[in-house]
Design an enzyme around this catalytic site. Sequence first.
Site, short mmCIF file in Angstrom:
data_model
loop_
_atom_site.label_atom_id
_atom_site.label_comp_id
_atom_site.label_asym_id
_atom_site.label_seq_id
_atom_site.Cartn_x
_atom_site.Cartn_y
_atom_site.Cartn_z
N LYS A 14 -14.78 -6.40 -5.26
CA LYS A 14 -15.58 -5.17 -5.18
C LYS A 14 -14.83 -3.97 -5.74
O LYS A 14 -15.45 -2.98 -6.11
CB LYS A 14 -16.04 -4.91 -3.75
CG LYS A 14 -14.94 -4.82 -2.71
CD LYS A 14 -15.57 -4.53 -1.35
CE LYS A 14 -14.54 -4.56 -0.25
NZ LYS A 14 -14.53 -5.74 0.56
N LYS A 21 0.82 -1.22 0.00
CA LYS A 21 0.00 0.00 0.00
C LYS A 21 0.85 1.27 0.00
O LYS A 21 0.45 2.27 -0.58
CB LYS A 21 -0.95 0.01 1.20
CG LYS A 21 -2.06 -1.02 1.08
CD LYS A 21 -3.26 -0.68 1.94
CE LYS A 21 -4.39 -1.67 1.72
NZ LYS A 21 -5.52 -1.46 2.61
N LYS A 56 -10.65 -13.00 -9.73
CA LYS A 56 -11.56 -13.08 -8.59
C LYS A 56 -12.66 -12.01 -8.72
O LYS A 56 -12.39 -10.90 -9.18
CB LYS A 56 -10.72 -12.81 -7.33
CG LYS A 56 -11.46 -12.86 -6.03
CD LYS A 56 -10.51 -12.59 -4.87
CE LYS A 56 -10.64 -11.15 -4.42
NZ LYS A 56 -10.30 -10.93 -3.01
P1 ATP Z 1 -11.00 -5.87 -2.74
O1 ATP Z 1 -11.63 -5.68 -4.09
O2 ATP Z 1 -10.79 -4.59 -1.99
O3 ATP Z 1 -9.83 -6.80 -2.76
P2 ATP Z 1 -12.70 -8.00 -2.04
O4 ATP Z 1 -14.07 -7.91 -2.59
O5 ATP Z 1 -11.73 -8.86 -2.77
O6 ATP Z 1 -12.11 -6.57 -1.86
P3 ATP Z 1 -11.88 -8.43 0.70
O7 ATP Z 1 -12.33 -7.30 1.56
O8 ATP Z 1 -10.46 -8.51 0.29
O9 ATP Z 1 -12.86 -8.49 -0.58
O10 ATP Z 1 -12.25 -9.81 1.37
C1 ATP Z 1 -13.20 -10.02 2.36
C2 ATP Z 1 -13.43 -11.51 2.49
O11 ATP Z 1 -14.19 -11.98 1.38
C3 ATP Z 1 -12.15 -12.34 2.52
O12 ATP Z 1 -12.32 -13.37 3.47
C4 ATP Z 1 -12.06 -12.91 1.12
O13 ATP Z 1 -11.41 -14.15 1.08
C5 ATP Z 1 -13.53 -13.06 0.74
N1 ATP Z 1 -13.72 -12.88 -0.71
C6 ATP Z 1 -13.60 -11.73 -1.39
N2 ATP Z 1 -13.85 -11.92 -2.70
C7 ATP Z 1 -14.14 -13.24 -2.85
C8 ATP Z 1 -14.49 -14.06 -3.97
N3 ATP Z 1 -14.59 -13.56 -5.18
N4 ATP Z 1 -14.72 -15.37 -3.76
C9 ATP Z 1 -14.61 -15.88 -2.53
N5 ATP Z 1 -14.30 -15.17 -1.43
C10 ATP Z 1 -14.06 -13.86 -1.57
#
Ligand code: ATP
Length: 326
Positions: free
Chosen positions: A195, A111, A192
């Site tokens: 968000k 970061k 993946k």
């Molecule tokens: P960012 O886009 O900021 O990386 P994110 O949507 O990937 O956010 P995180 O806040 O990093 O989400 O993750 C929160 C939780 O949700 C973690 O436990 C992560 O493993 C799970 N998670 C996030 N995206 C997925 C996905 N596509 N499939 C399964 N689990 C997910």
Amino acid sequence: MEKILTGLQPTGSITLGNYIGSIRQVVEYQDKYDSYIFIADMHSITVPQDPKELKERIRSLVNIYLACGIDPNKNKIFIQSENEFHANISWLLECSTYYGELSRMTQFKDKSKKSQNFTSGLLTYPVLMAADILAYDVDYVPVGIDQKQHVELARDIAERFNKKYGETFKMPQPLIAKEGTKITDLQDPTKKMSKSAENKKGVIMLLDDLDVIRKKIMSAATDSEMLVKYDPENKPGISNLINIYISLTGKTIEEAEKEFEGCNYGTFKKQVADVVIEFVSGVQERYNALQNSNEVDKILDAGRDYTRPIAKAKFEDMRKKMGLGR
Ligand code: ATP
Ligand code: LTN
């Protein structure tokens, strides 16, 4: 009963991937553990936030979790900044933490590379996280793999403090969920579902309009075959839709493959969309009811009032042992 604690950052909207990969597990934990869940609003301000949006997101995030099945009778739910002892403990722990340890954290290195003007909060972030955890003598900390290093640092800090000032903290352990189902982006199923993706066409938000969700699923990338078969390597789009379908219905891959034998992709996608919409509409109904009531305030007041004395006692114990004050 063993204790668990987890923090949620109020950033971005919750996706179907977050639900299937993470929230579902947290809902399961509430029957097994004495559970503490808090909104890590003080962690979120280590990077710039718009105050008005932040306030809305905090309430929205609590309501989403409640709408997804988090039971306020089984969890202590509170907001980090409403319990000032987290920050107080954090400072005392900072003085038992080395600059070198913090600057070696992977998240900090990633970061801080992105901006020349990062705050010192970005560096000390893991110490506040250690305070969150150590304040409650928890047994386990459910986190994604990216946060494991921070829980390990909390253990190092706790051990150092215990050695220097006498037994004060319980050693917490990271609880990395069994390889949860990874949901991928509907448009680019090799990525993946995230968000923070720039193109939201492939990302299902739990608060998306139901028609938008149907459109996103109906236009999901597939392949040129006409075969509903689970093969993530060669058929990532179809396999992702199968994962979504089985996660929400509780069916097995084999059952799903059998059910859609001979189906064209349009019919299969329509079934997936129906299942997703049935689930999401239930969540949204509960969410809207919560947004329009003051129930969440009662839940957060109770969580704050339950957790403050516990964190205060830990702070006082540390203060005394360290020779601070009169
Ligand atoms: P960012 O886009 O900021 O990386 P994110 O949507 O990937 O956010 P995180 O806040 O990093 O989400 O993750 C929160 C939780 O949700 C973690 O436990 C992560 O493993 C799970 N998670 C996030 N995206 C997925 C996905 N596509 N499939 C399964 N689990 C997910
Ligand atoms: N850093 C975590 C959120 C978080 C947390 C915690 C998780 C803050 N404090 C304490 C577990 C325990 C994240 O970004 N997901």
